[in-house]
Design a protein around this motif. Structure first.
Motif, short mmCIF file in Angstrom:
data_model
loop_
_atom_site.label_atom_id
_atom_site.label_comp_id
_atom_site.label_asym_id
_atom_site.label_seq_id
_atom_site.Cartn_x
_atom_site.Cartn_y
_atom_site.Cartn_z
N UNK A 1 0.85 -1.21 0.00
CA UNK A 1 0.00 0.00 0.00
C UNK A 1 0.88 1.25 0.00
N UNK A 2 1.84 1.27 0.91
CA UNK A 2 2.72 2.45 1.02
C UNK A 2 3.52 2.61 -0.26
N UNK A 3 4.01 1.49 -0.79
CA UNK A 3 4.83 1.54 -2.01
C UNK A 3 4.05 2.14 -3.18
N UNK A 4 2.83 1.67 -3.41
CA UNK A 4 2.10 2.13 -4.60
C UNK A 4 1.46 3.51 -4.40
N UNK A 5 1.09 3.82 -3.17
CA UNK A 5 0.44 5.12 -2.94
C UNK A 5 1.48 6.24 -2.92
#
Lengths: 236, 267
Positions: free
Chosen positions: A230-234
């Motif tokens: 989640x953190x990577x793509x957002x």
């Protein structure tokens, strides 16, 4: 036929783009997590699926039908975020009303209401008014109404909001039971660990666009959690 | 799946129960009882009236006073319908509780009509009690024909539908206090121009348009009660008033349904 589907859906609120060319589909029996930071467009997507709002462009289908047709919502259980229940109404009467609206009749109503009360652990509060219940118990009532009539599709917006850890664990079991009998689930949630446990597929929305989607095991890289993904793509 | 009619009846029952649970309902009941006491006093009075030095039998003016009393009560119940309707639809839409209902296989029209029916049920009970008791007392004490009051009651009831539907429609666009003010000003304005026209006054401009094309909330009631007033006066065509009243009832309800179908839920 997909349980629910958005095809190239764009939704504008004035100049603001709430959803930008969003597509996803939930096959029957699958459990789908819709993730994203606040304001990403998750609730807008759910409202479009229920026919509460219309897309600016694109196509929305609920059980193969345009969601504005009431037949599309047959055998659909919906749990809105922070569900506002009628405070002055008794729990059992509220559930009986929803059982009737779900199309149940005669002895089915009592049976389903009792089953819902039993499942969500609120049988002893059935004669109390909803306004007298704590937030967590009211959320259990909201869950009970969503499960009435054994829905084929559950649309859940932040379903564990207001539940304590025990309630969250119970909710997981209720969802597992629904999935085991073949129900499709669309869950929008901030609680990534819940989504990781309960969902087969996910789509991550950011600023109205889908930035990642697919089966969970394909999206999450080895050694990574859903939160890491989640953190990577957002954050890009 | 349930039929639209069956869904409507389920939702109407709930809308009525919801209306009776509201804090305003006991207030309406108390005001109604006070109104009935006032009606009892008004219809039982035996004051002496003097014209050109000669005492007039009060029964000779009972037709006028009865018409005035009945019309005021009909308009009061119109206001009641409007006030009750000013939040009965918009409140569940605004607080999100309607989303749970509309997440079911329930049409928006059935939902809106059921909310309207809930308001009208309360208004009908109140209005029919007030107007029925008034008509009975006027008939028993002053020999005013009761069939005229039945027709006037029907005209009043159609007026309740118009005011409630328009109030619900306005509530989708305006805050509740503005809708309540609109109901008071609207019913008051229509009643005033109708009364001026019935008394033979000359209307021009907007008042003329309201009287000629607006919902004849007071005109229709007064016209129905014309047998109470002797000698008979010209109160306009009863058929024209009935058609206009019906057209407004159908039009306002249809406009409400169109608006409810177009709004977005839960935003």
């Amino acid at each position: 036929m997909h349980a629910a589907e958005l095809r190239g859906v764009t939704r504008r609120y004035g100049r603001r783009l709430a959803l930008d060319d969003v597509s996803f589909a939930i096959p029957p029996g699958r459990s789908f997590g819709l993730l994203g930071p606040n304001g990403a467009g998750k609730t807008t997507a759910l409202r479009l699926l229920l026919g509460f709002a219309r897309p600016s462009s694109g196509e929305v289908r609920l059980r193969g039908l345009p969601p504005t047709r009431s037949a599309a919502r047959q055998r659909v259980g919906y749990l809105p975020e922070s569900a506002k229940l009628p405070a002055r109404m008794r729990v059992d009467r509220f559930l009986r009303l929803h059982a009737r609206l779900a199309g149940l009749s005669g002895a089915e109503i009592g049976r389903e209401v009792d089953a819902g009360l039993e499942l969500t652990g609120i049988s002893d509060r059935a004669k109390e008014t909803i306004g007298s219940l704590s937030k967590g118990l009211a959320q259990r009532v909201a869950f009970a109404q969503a499960f009435l009539g054994r829905p084929e599709l559950l649309l859940l917006d932040e379903p564990t909001s207001g539940l304590d850890p025990l309630g969250m664990r119970d909710a997981r079991e209720w969802l597992d039971a629904a999935r085991q009998r073949g129900a499709s689930v669309l869950m929008s949630s901030h609680v990534l660990s819940e989504v990781e446990r309960a969902c087969d597929d996910v789509a991550i929305l950011n600023e109205g666009r889908i930035v990642a989607s697919g089966p969970l095991e394909e999206l999450v890289e080895p050694g990574e959690t859903l939160e890491d993904l989640f953190v990577r793509v957002v954050r890009g | 799946m349930r039929s639209a009619a069956s869904t409507f009846f389920i939702l109407s029952g709930e809308a009525l129960a919801d209306a009776t649970r509201r804090r305003i309902t006991p207030v309406v009941a108390v005001v109604s009882v006070l109104s009935l006491m006032a009606v009892d006093g008004c219809t039982g009075c035996a004051s002496s009236f003097v014209e050109n030095g000669q005492e007039i039998d009060p029964t000779q003016i009972a037709g006028y006073s009865g018409t005035l009393l009945f019309t005021v009560l009909a308009l009061w119940t119109c206001v009641l319908a409007g006030i009750l309707a000013s939040d009965h639809l918009v409140e569940p839409l605004a607080d999100g509780s309607a989303a749970l209902i509309l997440g079911r296989p329930v049409g928006r029209s059935a939902f809106a009509l059921a909310r309207l029916a809930g308001v009208l049920a309360i208004t009908f009970v109140t209005g029919l009690t007030l107007l029925g008791v008034t008509a009975f007392l006027l008939s028993a004490r002053h020999d005013l024909p009761i069939d005229a009051s039945v027709l006037a009651g029907v005209a009043a009831a159609v007026g309740w539908v118009i005011v409630a539907a328009l109030s619900m429609l306005a509530s989708l666009l305006l805050p509740r206090i503005a809708v309540a003010m609109l109901v008071l000003v609207g019913v008051g304005s229509i009643a005033s121009v109708n009364l001026v026209a019935q008394l033979g006054g000359t209307l021009t401009g907007l008042p003329f348009l309201i009287d000629q094309w607006g919902p004849p909330l007071a005109s229709a009631v007064i016209a129905a009660l014309s047998p109470w007033i002797a000698p008979a006066q010209a109160f306009g065509s009863g058929t024209e008033l009935a058609l206009r009243l019906s057209a407004w009832a159908i039009g306002s309800s249809a406009a409400l349904l169109v608006a409810v179908r177009r709004i977005e839920i839960g935003r």
